[in-house]
Design an enzyme around this catalytic site. Structure first.
Site, PDB file in Angstrom:
ATOM      1  CG  ASP A  39      -0.159  -3.424   8.220  1.00 16.64           C
ATOM      2  OD1 ASP A  39      -0.432  -4.502   8.770  1.00 16.64           O
ATOM      3  OD2 ASP A  39       0.113  -2.380   8.845  1.00 16.64           O
ATOM      4  CE  LYS A  50       5.150  -8.866   5.820  1.00 16.18           C
ATOM      5  NZ  LYS A  50       4.457  -7.563   5.963  1.00 16.18           N
ATOM      6  N   GLY A 103      -0.787 -10.052  11.251  1.00 17.83           N
ATOM      7  CA  GLY A 103      -1.989 -10.658  10.715  1.00 17.83           C
ATOM      8  C   GLY A 103      -1.928 -10.714   9.204  1.00 17.83           C
ATOM      9  CD  GLN A 112       5.896  -7.394  13.024  1.00 22.13           C
ATOM     10  OE1 GLN A 112       6.936  -8.030  12.983  1.00 22.13           O
ATOM     11  NE2 GLN A 112       4.844  -7.842  13.677  1.00 22.13           N
TER      12      GLN A 112
END
Length: 428
Positions: free
Chosen positions: A18, A21, A45, A226
């Protein structure tokens, strides 16, 4: 970032995911010919803002938003085909041309309905705090050699045999869990028969495609999901994801040689966040933690789950620098700290009276760790309008300089907002 020496670049998260990226990849993709996702699944996401429009991409690389950029999903990804086509259809409805620009590795394993069912019914998954999207069970089947790959859709009889084997294992697990639910092989087969005519035309030997592109001098961007501290080998095991999130996983997850990678950019927040359970040594308790969460809008793009927030942990990022071979850092969300009176930076952990400055693999040590902090006066001013490093307040510059010194990697970019034009290239 791309030049005559750097033609293949890996972008990794250098904390617990989170980190932003997607936004960095979106900006760098303007210079790229190929953008390839190398691991993870639809639990990731990436939120990208273009003007007033926001795109949340779960499996498709954010390079798809740039005309002419070719995008691929590598063999290291576990692919949820149903979600993939929902994502494609949303992009098309928003005017994004996907035709002929998206490739899927024929070697990629599929996330199937029974993987999601097992994940949802598993107490172990709940204890770790997974998204329940079937990622772990799909990787488990892959390693146990009972997985279903994209190329298996070309052979319906073989496909049914694989599904029956996978379903039998899933049903045995469900029985062990005490769940009354069971897998219907016919429904899964019908789903794949429906999706195969759309999926198979996208299937390619992605490693070969990227290899040929590299030989022709293409700029290739490899995108992870991740973060480094969620790597199955190098993260805070067992509170990790099921794949290799670090730069070594990029070569494996795309199908290219490690020597073909020229640079590795690590993305970090100006503070630290984590979703789900597991260690977070610098977690901020109480009202201040809630305030940082509110200021940073720290809620998952995929699940909406609130993220735990902590001060910047230089022990974590120095570790990520080492295991990834980071050649530079991209610092995101510096603006979130704009209103704070003081900002802390973790330089080490005290465990049972002993100081540790290297990240331990033993979670029991992390459970007992007391962070050692350096405190910095806040800058108490809006950084959102900064367009070069010299525009930043002196206190913010001091904070960034100390981070570079502690983590042993230079900061290449600083982001001070959600828009594309709010990324400062250090050196500008």
């Amino acid at each position: 970032m791309f030049d005559t020496q750097t033609r293949t670049l890996v972008v990794v998260g250098a904390q617990w995911g989170d980190e932003g990226k997607g936004k960095l990849v979106d900006v760098l993709a303007e210079q790229a010919d190929w953008v390839v996702r190398y691991q993870g699944g639809a639990n990731a996401g990436h939120t990208v803002h273009i003007g007033e429009v926001s795109f949340v991409l779960h499996q498709i690389p954010s390079g798809i938003l740039h005309p002419g950029v070719r995008c691929a999903i590598g063999n290291g990804v576990v692919l949820d085909p149903d979600t993939l086509f929902h994502e494609i259809d949303e992009l098309v409805s928003d005017g994004i041309d996907v035709e002929g620009r998206l490739y899927v590795s024929e070697r990629a394993h599929l996330v199937l309905p029974y993987h999601k069912l097992v994940d949802a019914e598993s107490a172990a998954s709940k204890a770790i705090g997974t998204t329940g999207r079937g990622i772990g069970p799909a990787y488990e089947d892959k390693i146990a050699r009972r997985g279903v790959r994209v190329l298996d859709l070309r052979h319906p009889e073989r496909l049914r045999e694989l599904l029956e084997r996978g379903a039998a294992h899933a049903n045995a697990q469900l029985s062990t869990f005490g769940s009354p639910k069971r897998v219907d092989v016919g429904e899964t087969m019908a789903l794949l028969e429906r999706l195969a005519p759309r999926l198979l035309p996208l299937a390619e030997d992605v490693g070969l495609c990227v290899h040929r592109a590299q030989k022709n001098g293409a700029a290739v961007l490899l995108e992870g999901a991740q973060g480094s501290l969620l790597d199955v080998d190098h993260g805070t095991y067992p509170f990790v994801t099921s794949s290799s999130t670090t730069s070594g996983g990029a070569a494996i997850g795309v199908g290219i040689a490690p020597t073909a990678i020229d640079a590795v950019l690590g993305v970090v927040k100006a503070y630290t966040t984590r979703v789900g359970n597991g260690p977070l040594p610098t977690e901020i308790a109480g009202a201040l933690g809630e305030e940082v969460r509110r200021l940073g809008n720290e809620f998952g793009a995929t699940t909406g789950r609130a993220r735990r927030c902590g001060w910047f942990d230089a022990v974590v990022v120095r570790y990520a620098t080492r295991v990834n071979g980071l050649t530079g850092l991209a610092m995101t969300k510096l603006d979130v700290l704009d209103t704070l009176e003081r900002v802390a930076l973790c330089t080490g952990y005290e465990v049972d009276g002993e100081l540790f400055t290297e990240f331990p693999g033993d979670l029991s040590m992390l459970d007992r760790a007391v962070p050692r902090y350096e405190w910095f006066e806040g800058w108490r001013s809006d950084t959102g309008a900064a367009r070069k490093l010299s525009d930043l307040p002196d206190n913010a510059r001091r904070y960034l300089d100390r981070i570079q010194e502690l983590v042993e990697a230079p900061i290449a970019y600083v982001s001070v907002g959600t828009r594309r034009d709010q990324i400062i290239g250090v050196g500008s």
